[in-house]
Design an enzyme around this catalytic site. Structure first.
Site, mmCIF file in Angstrom:
data_model
loop_
_atom_site.group_PDB
_atom_site.id
_atom_site.type_symbol
_atom_site.label_atom_id
_atom_site.label_comp_id
_atom_site.label_asym_id
_atom_site.label_seq_id
_atom_site.Cartn_x
_atom_site.Cartn_y
_atom_site.Cartn_z
ATOM 1 N N TYR A 1 -127.308 42.980 71.767
ATOM 2 C CA TYR A 1 -127.766 43.934 70.751
ATOM 3 C C TYR A 1 -129.257 44.195 70.948
ATOM 4 O O TYR A 1 -130.061 43.282 70.925
ATOM 5 C CB TYR A 1 -127.501 43.341 69.369
ATOM 6 C CG TYR A 1 -127.566 44.299 68.199
ATOM 7 C CD1 TYR A 1 -128.067 45.584 68.309
ATOM 8 C CD2 TYR A 1 -127.120 43.895 66.954
ATOM 9 C CE1 TYR A 1 -128.113 46.432 67.220
ATOM 10 C CE2 TYR A 1 -127.155 44.736 65.854
ATOM 11 C CZ TYR A 1 -127.656 46.009 65.999
ATOM 12 O OH TYR A 1 -127.700 46.842 64.907
ATOM 13 N N TRP B 1 -129.369 41.758 53.986
ATOM 14 C CA TRP B 1 -130.253 42.287 55.031
ATOM 15 C C TRP B 1 -130.536 43.769 54.799
ATOM 16 O O TRP B 1 -131.670 44.225 54.906
ATOM 17 C CB TRP B 1 -129.651 42.048 56.421
ATOM 18 C CG TRP B 1 -130.516 42.558 57.531
ATOM 19 C CD1 TRP B 1 -130.388 43.727 58.217
ATOM 20 C CD2 TRP B 1 -131.679 41.922 58.069
ATOM 21 N NE1 TRP B 1 -131.383 43.853 59.145
ATOM 22 C CE2 TRP B 1 -132.190 42.755 59.084
ATOM 23 C CE3 TRP B 1 -132.331 40.719 57.802
ATOM 24 C CZ2 TRP B 1 -133.327 42.444 59.813
ATOM 25 C CZ3 TRP B 1 -133.460 40.405 58.544
ATOM 26 C CH2 TRP B 1 -133.948 41.257 59.544
ATOM 27 N N TRP B 2 -129.498 44.528 54.479
ATOM 28 C CA TRP B 2 -129.690 45.952 54.222
ATOM 29 C C TRP B 2 -130.680 46.167 53.077
ATOM 30 O O TRP B 2 -131.550 47.027 53.168
ATOM 31 C CB TRP B 2 -128.368 46.621 53.896
ATOM 32 C CG TRP B 2 -127.450 46.815 55.050
ATOM 33 C CD1 TRP B 2 -127.722 46.663 56.382
ATOM 34 C CD2 TRP B 2 -126.086 47.204 54.972
ATOM 35 N NE1 TRP B 2 -126.603 46.928 57.137
ATOM 36 C CE2 TRP B 2 -125.579 47.271 56.291
ATOM 37 C CE3 TRP B 2 -125.227 47.502 53.924
ATOM 38 C CZ2 TRP B 2 -124.273 47.633 56.575
ATOM 39 C CZ3 TRP B 2 -123.922 47.859 54.208
ATOM 40 C CH2 TRP B 2 -123.453 47.931 55.518
ATOM 41 N N HIS C 1 -137.457 41.919 62.462
ATOM 42 C CA HIS C 1 -136.437 41.636 63.481
ATOM 43 C C HIS C 1 -136.850 40.484 64.395
ATOM 44 O O HIS C 1 -136.001 39.742 64.871
ATOM 45 C CB HIS C 1 -136.110 42.902 64.266
ATOM 46 C CG HIS C 1 -135.202 43.813 63.517
ATOM 47 N ND1 HIS C 1 -135.658 44.663 62.532
ATOM 48 C CD2 HIS C 1 -133.866 43.979 63.581
ATOM 49 C CE1 HIS C 1 -134.626 45.319 62.030
ATOM 50 N NE2 HIS C 1 -133.532 44.927 62.641
ATOM 51 N N TYR D 1 -141.066 46.608 60.601
ATOM 52 C CA TYR D 1 -139.684 46.636 61.087
ATOM 53 C C TYR D 1 -139.527 45.652 62.255
ATOM 54 O O TYR D 1 -138.603 44.853 62.284
ATOM 55 C CB TYR D 1 -139.302 48.058 61.517
ATOM 56 C CG TYR D 1 -137.869 48.191 61.937
ATOM 57 C CD1 TYR D 1 -136.880 48.525 61.021
ATOM 58 C CD2 TYR D 1 -137.485 47.992 63.261
ATOM 59 C CE1 TYR D 1 -135.551 48.645 61.403
ATOM 60 C CE2 TYR D 1 -136.170 48.102 63.658
ATOM 61 C CZ TYR D 1 -135.207 48.437 62.726
ATOM 62 O OH TYR D 1 -133.893 48.545 63.120
#
Length: 104
Positions: free
Chosen positions: A41, A76-77, A22, A18
């Site tokens: 963010y 992306w999802w 990112h 993960y």
């Protein structure tokens, strides 16, 4: 600016993956986030529970909500779906948090 916070969940075996994904955020994903008003963010991981705490500032709620309709966001999802709890459309299962304190 509107401050938003939410909680998501990443599966324990995928904490490192993960973060790696990112760390190498697709430039076109970063662009679409910025184009839809995202600023500052951050996502934080609680390694004991797999909970992800996301915080960002947005310019406008309606503009922000439109990001879900973009091809790159949906791509992306789908890319992240194996790593975390998701809805049938591959969007992350996410609970919005209510702000109860803010110190500027």
């Amino acid at each position: 600016m509107i401050r938003k916070a939410s909680i998501m969940h990443v599966f324990p075996d995928y904490y490192e993956e993960y973060k790696r994904r990112h760390d190498k955020l697709w430039p076109e994903m970063a662009e679409v986030l910025k184009r839809h008003g995202a600023h500052n963010y951050s996502i934080f991981l609680d390694e004991e529970t797999g909970s992800l705490f996301a915080f960002l500032e947005i310019e406008d709620e309606e503009k922000w909500e439109q990001i879900a309709q973009t091809d790159i966001c949906q791509k992306w999802w789908a890319y992240m779906e194996p790593l975390m709890e998701t809805n049938p459309d591959n969007s992350p299962v996410s609970r919005n948090l209510k702000e109860v304190f803010y110190l500027e």
